[in-house]
Design an enzyme around this catalytic site. Structure first.
Site, short mmCIF file in Angstrom:
data_model
loop_
_atom_site.label_atom_id
_atom_site.label_comp_id
_atom_site.label_asym_id
_atom_site.label_seq_id
_atom_site.Cartn_x
_atom_site.Cartn_y
_atom_site.Cartn_z
N ASN A 94 0.82 -1.21 0.00
CA ASN A 94 0.00 0.00 0.00
C ASN A 94 0.86 1.26 0.00
OD1 ASN A 94 -2.09 -1.83 0.16
ND2 ASN A 94 -2.34 -1.61 2.37
N HIS A 111 6.02 -0.55 -2.62
CA HIS A 111 5.55 0.13 -3.84
C HIS A 111 5.59 1.64 -3.71
CE1 HIS A 111 3.18 -3.74 -5.04
NE2 HIS A 111 4.45 -3.79 -5.37
N CYS A 138 11.97 21.16 -7.29
CA CYS A 138 12.55 20.24 -6.28
C CYS A 138 13.13 21.10 -5.15
CB CYS A 138 13.67 19.41 -6.91
SG CYS A 138 14.69 18.55 -5.69
N THR A 178 -4.70 -9.03 0.38
CA THR A 178 -4.08 -8.89 -0.94
C THR A 178 -4.59 -10.01 -1.85
OG1 THR A 178 -2.01 -8.72 -2.17
CG2 THR A 178 -1.97 -10.11 -0.19
N LEU A 203 -10.66 -11.38 2.60
CA LEU A 203 -12.12 -11.42 2.49
C LEU A 203 -12.56 -12.59 1.61
CD1 LEU A 203 -14.44 -9.67 3.51
CD2 LEU A 203 -14.39 -8.41 1.37
N GLU A 204 -11.68 -12.99 0.71
CA GLU A 204 -11.96 -14.16 -0.17
C GLU A 204 -10.61 -14.80 -0.48
OE1 GLU A 204 -13.51 -12.01 -3.53
OE2 GLU A 204 -11.62 -10.91 -3.66
N ALA A 220 -10.60 -7.85 7.62
CA ALA A 220 -9.33 -7.63 8.32
C ALA A 220 -9.54 -7.09 9.73
CB ALA A 220 -8.48 -6.66 7.51
C1 BV8 Z 1 7.95 -5.68 -11.69
C2 BV8 Z 1 1.69 1.50 -6.71
C3 BV8 Z 1 9.89 -6.28 -12.78
C4 BV8 Z 1 0.85 2.14 -7.76
C5 BV8 Z 1 1.48 -0.80 -7.39
C6 BV8 Z 1 3.81 -6.92 -18.09
C7 BV8 Z 1 4.64 -5.82 -18.16
C8 BV8 Z 1 5.33 -5.34 -17.03
C9 BV8 Z 1 5.17 -5.97 -15.82
C10 BV8 Z 1 4.33 -7.06 -15.78
C11 BV8 Z 1 3.66 -7.55 -16.88
N1 BV8 Z 1 2.93 -8.62 -16.49
C12 BV8 Z 1 3.11 -8.83 -15.17
C13 BV8 Z 1 3.96 -7.91 -14.75
C14 BV8 Z 1 4.42 -7.75 -13.43
C15 BV8 Z 1 3.56 -6.65 -12.79
C16 BV8 Z 1 2.25 -7.27 -12.38
O1 BV8 Z 1 2.24 -8.06 -11.47
N2 BV8 Z 1 1.16 -6.91 -13.09
C17 BV8 Z 1 -0.14 -7.47 -12.75
C18 BV8 Z 1 -1.22 -6.43 -13.01
C19 BV8 Z 1 -0.34 -8.71 -13.59
N3 BV8 Z 1 4.32 -6.21 -11.67
C20 BV8 Z 1 5.11 -5.14 -11.80
O2 BV8 Z 1 5.17 -4.44 -12.78
C21 BV8 Z 1 5.99 -4.88 -10.61
N4 BV8 Z 1 7.32 -4.72 -11.05
O3 BV8 Z 1 7.47 -6.75 -11.97
O4 BV8 Z 1 9.18 -5.31 -12.03
C22 BV8 Z 1 11.15 -5.71 -13.13
C23 BV8 Z 1 12.21 -6.58 -13.27
C24 BV8 Z 1 13.41 -6.06 -13.59
C25 BV8 Z 1 13.56 -4.71 -13.79
C26 BV8 Z 1 12.48 -3.84 -13.66
C27 BV8 Z 1 11.25 -4.35 -13.32
C28 BV8 Z 1 5.60 -3.60 -9.91
C29 BV8 Z 1 4.23 -3.76 -9.33
C30 BV8 Z 1 3.94 -2.53 -8.48
C31 BV8 Z 1 2.87 -1.71 -9.15
N5 BV8 Z 1 2.46 -0.66 -8.23
N6 BV8 Z 1 1.18 0.16 -6.51
C32 BV8 Z 1 -0.34 2.77 -7.15
O5 BV8 Z 1 -0.77 2.34 -6.05
O6 BV8 Z 1 -0.87 3.66 -7.80
S1 BV8 Z 1 0.60 -2.23 -7.36
C33 BV8 Z 1 -0.93 -1.89 -6.73
O7 BV8 Z 1 -1.79 -2.92 -7.13
C34 BV8 Z 1 -0.98 -1.94 -5.25
O8 BV8 Z 1 0.13 -1.37 -4.65
C35 BV8 Z 1 -1.11 -3.41 -4.99
O9 BV8 Z 1 0.13 -4.00 -4.89
C36 BV8 Z 1 -1.78 -3.90 -6.20
C37 BV8 Z 1 -3.17 -4.25 -5.86
O10 BV8 Z 1 -3.04 -5.45 -5.16
P1 BV8 Z 1 -3.73 -5.66 -3.77
O11 BV8 Z 1 -3.03 -4.84 -2.75
O12 BV8 Z 1 -3.75 -7.12 -3.58
O13 BV8 Z 1 -5.16 -5.07 -3.90
P2 BV8 Z 1 -6.38 -5.75 -4.64
O14 BV8 Z 1 -7.44 -4.72 -4.79
O15 BV8 Z 1 -5.87 -6.46 -5.86
O16 BV8 Z 1 -6.86 -6.87 -3.61
C38 BV8 Z 1 -7.42 -6.51 -2.37
C39 BV8 Z 1 -7.71 -7.80 -1.65
O17 BV8 Z 1 -8.22 -7.47 -0.37
C40 BV8 Z 1 -8.79 -8.62 -2.34
O18 BV8 Z 1 -8.38 -9.98 -2.35
C41 BV8 Z 1 -10.01 -8.45 -1.46
O19 BV8 Z 1 -10.80 -9.63 -1.40
C42 BV8 Z 1 -9.39 -8.19 -0.11
N7 BV8 Z 1 -10.22 -7.37 0.77
C43 BV8 Z 1 -11.06 -6.36 0.41
N8 BV8 Z 1 -11.63 -5.85 1.54
C44 BV8 Z 1 -11.11 -6.54 2.59
C45 BV8 Z 1 -10.21 -7.50 2.10
N9 BV8 Z 1 -9.56 -8.35 2.91
C46 BV8 Z 1 -9.79 -8.24 4.25
N10 BV8 Z 1 -10.64 -7.35 4.79
C47 BV8 Z 1 -11.31 -6.48 4.00
N11 BV8 Z 1 -12.16 -5.60 4.55
#
Ligand code: BV8
Length: 233
Positions: A94, A111, A138, A178, A203-204, A220
Site C-alpha cells: 500500500n 511500492h 525540487c 491482498t 475477504l476471499e 481484516a
Molecule cells: C515488476 C503502486 C519487474 C501504484 C502498485 C507486463 C509488463 C510489465 C510488468 C508485468 C507484466 N505482467 C506482469 C507484470 C508484473 C507486474 C504485475 O504483477 N502486473 C499485474 C497487473 C499482472 N508487476 C510489476 O510491474 C511490478 N514490477 O514486476 O518489475 C522488473 C524486473 C526487472 C527490472 C524492472 C522491473 C511492480 C508492481 C507494483 C505496481 N504498483 N502500486 C499505485 O498504487 O498507484 S501495485 C498496486 O496494485 C498496489 O500497490 C497493490 O500492490 C496492487 C493491488 O493489489 P492488492 O493490494 O492485492 O489489492 P487488490 O485490490 O488487488 O486486492 C485486495 C484484496 O483485499 C482482495 O483480495 C479483497 O478480497 C481483499 N479485501 C477487500 N476488503 C477486505 C479484504 N480483505 C480483508 N478485509 C477487507 N475488509
C-alpha cells in the site's frame, strides 16, 4: 516455533487492509479510475504520455489520506510489533500512510508512498504532503520536475533483497488483504523457508491461496485483532 515471541515474522499487506478505512481497493473498483485502468495510469509510459493525468491521479489519492484513519487491523499489527521480541518486518504494497499512523515502525513500503516525491533531476526522494505538478520545483536541487515516489507497473519494487532475506529466514509469513494479482508480492509465499508457518487472512481466497498452509476468510478488522490476540496468548 511460530508462536514463541522470539519467532521471526514477516507480514505482507495489500489494499484490503485499508478497505475498511474507506480507501478503495484496486480490484473492488475493478481497477478503474476515471474510466482508466489503474494499470494504464500507474506506469512510466502513462507519465511520459500524459503527466498531468498521472499527477492528478496521485494528487486525488494523496488528498484522500486526510479523510481516513487507521483501522483496528492496522492498530493490531502495531500492537503485535510492540509486544514482539523476535525479528518483525511489515511489508506493505500500500502507498497510503495508515500503517505509519497506526504506529508500525519496522515497515517497508515496497511500492512507494503517496506522501513522498522523487526528483527526476537530482534523484533525491523527499516527503511531499501537498499536490504536485510538472512545474513543482525540487526543494533539494531547485530544478525538478518531481514525480510521485511510487513504484509503477514495470518498475522494480523497493528493497527486494531485504524482503527476500527476511522471507527466507522467517518462521511465520502472514498475508493480509491482498488478491495475489500483482508480482513479485504475490510470489512471496513461495519464497519462505520450508519450516515457516504461512497464513492468509482475506475477504476471499486470493489467487495465491493454495500456497498457504492456513487460510482464514473474513474482514481484516475482525481477523487481524483476533489473530494478534492468539499470537500474544
Ligand atoms: C515488476 C503502486 C519487474 C501504484 C502498485 C507486463 C509488463 C510489465 C510488468 C508485468 C507484466 N505482467 C506482469 C507484470 C508484473 C507486474 C504485475 O504483477 N502486473 C499485474 C497487473 C499482472 N508487476 C510489476 O510491474 C511490478 N514490477 O514486476 O518489475 C522488473 C524486473 C526487472 C527490472 C524492472 C522491473 C511492480 C508492481 C507494483 C505496481 N504498483 N502500486 C499505485 O498504487 O498507484 S501495485 C498496486 O496494485 C498496489 O500497490 C497493490 O500492490 C496492487 C493491488 O493489489 P492488492 O493490494 O492485492 O489489492 P487488490 O485490490 O488487488 O486486492 C485486495 C484484496 O483485499 C482482495 O483480495 C479483497 O478480497 C481483499 N479485501 C477487500 N476488503 C477486505 C479484504 N480483505 C480483508 N478485509 C477487507 N475488509
Amino acid at each position: 516455533m511460530t508462536s514463541a515471541l522470539n519467532a521471526r515474522v514477516v507480514i505482507l499487506t495489500g489494499a484490503g487492509i485499508s478497505a475498511e478505512s474507506g480507501l478503495r481497493t484496486f480490484r473492488a473498483a475493478d481497477g478503474l479510475w476515471e474510466n482508466h485502468r489503474v494499470e494504464d495510469v500507474a506506469t512510466p509510459q502513462a507519465f511520459q504520455r500524459n503527466p498531468d493525468l498521472v499527477y492528478r491521479f496521485y494528487n486525488e489519492r494523496r488528498r484522500s489520506l486526510a479523510t481516513v484513519q487507521p483501522n483496528a487491523a492496522h492498530l493490531a499489527l502495531a500492537r503485535l510489533e510492540q509486544a514482539w521480541s523476535g525479528d518483525f518486518l511489515l511489508v506493505t504494497q500500500n502507498v497510503d500512510d495508515l500503517h505509519d499512523r497506526a504506529g508500525s515502525r519496522n515497515l517497508l513500503h515496497m511500492h512507494g508512498e503517496l506522501l513522498k516525491a522523487q526528483c527526476l533531476a537530482c534523484r533525491a526522494d523527499m516527503v511531499w504532503p501537498g499536490d504536485m505538478d510538472r512545474d513543482s520545483p525540487c526543494p533539494i536541487c531547485g530544478h525538478g520536475p518531481v514525480r510521485p515516489h511510487i513504484v509503477w507497473f514495470g518498475e522494480m519494487p523497493l528493497e527486494m533483497d531485504r524482503i527476500y532475506q527476511a522471507l527466507d529466514r522467517c518462521d511465520l509469513f502472514l498475508a493480509i488483504g491482498t488478491s495475489g494479482h500483482v508480482y513479485p508480492a504475490a510470489g512471496f509465499v513461495e519464497a519462505v523457508g520450508p519450516r515457516a508457518r504461512t497464513l492468509e487472512l482475506n475477504l476471499e481466497p486470493s489467487l495465491a491461496a493454495s500456497a498457504f498452509l492456513e487460510r482464514r476468510i473474513g474482514k481484516a478488522t475482525e481477523l487481524v485483532p483476533a489473530f494478534v490476540e492468539e499470537l500474544l496468548g
